[in-house]
Design a protein around this motif. Structure first.
Motif: not given
Length: 165
Positions: A67-79
């Motif tokens: 669930e925490e890893l799913m939060d990565v998607f849709g948030s600014p990640g790597i450039e």
């Protein structure tokens, strides 16, 4: 140490099941080995030393971690790296680290580019994306108790709703 029957993440093969733990004698040295097979590929058998340091053998994530890893998607990640050769090296290096957070960020960046631009993505980007999606989405599916397709749909929805990278 893992046990026979455990499902683990093994290097570039993703989800694997441990079928056996046995001693093998190679080049005059006896070592303990895991014998495993990728989930969905019963015929492929892989042996890796229990004390092996080159290949990463990791426990699968639990529901909270997923669930925490799913939060990565849709948030600014790597450039996004504009130069295709530099991008390939940088992103491949992040994937090879085995760190799920970094793998998810690479996946998010590639999916964002694919979903939010009119341009086709480079073949090397497409191949890397397919590879990391295959491994990461299967593990997320198992941890969340949903299908791989549902994981893909949820990730896509988060990316489309999130901040463009």
């Amino acid at each position: 140490m893992f046990e026979i029957g455990d499902v683990v993440i093994y290097s570039e093969h993703g989800l694997c099941k441990i079928d056996d733990i046995c001693k093998k004698d190679l080049f005059g040295e006896t070592r303990l080995y895991y014998v495993l097979h990728p989930i969905g590929e019963q015929t492929l058998k892989i042996s890796t030393p229990v004390d092996g340091k080159k290949k990463r053998l990791m426990r699968t994530m639990n529901r909270k971690e997923a669930e925490e890893l799913m939060d990565v998607f849709g948030s600014p990640g790597i450039e996004w790296v504009e130069n295709p050769k530099q991008r390939a090296r940088a992103y491949q290096s992040l994937v090879q680290s085995g760190e799920r957070q970094k793998i998810a960020e690479v996946t998010g960046a590639l999916m964002d580019k694919k979903l939010n631009t009119d341009q086709k993505i480079y073949d090397q980007d497409r191949k890397l994306l397919n590879h990391v999606q295959s491994i990461l989405f299967r593990e997320l599916s198992m941890a969340l108790g949903i299908s791989v397709e549902d994981v893909a749909n949820q990730v896509e929805e988060r990316i489309l709703a999130g901040t463009p990278q």
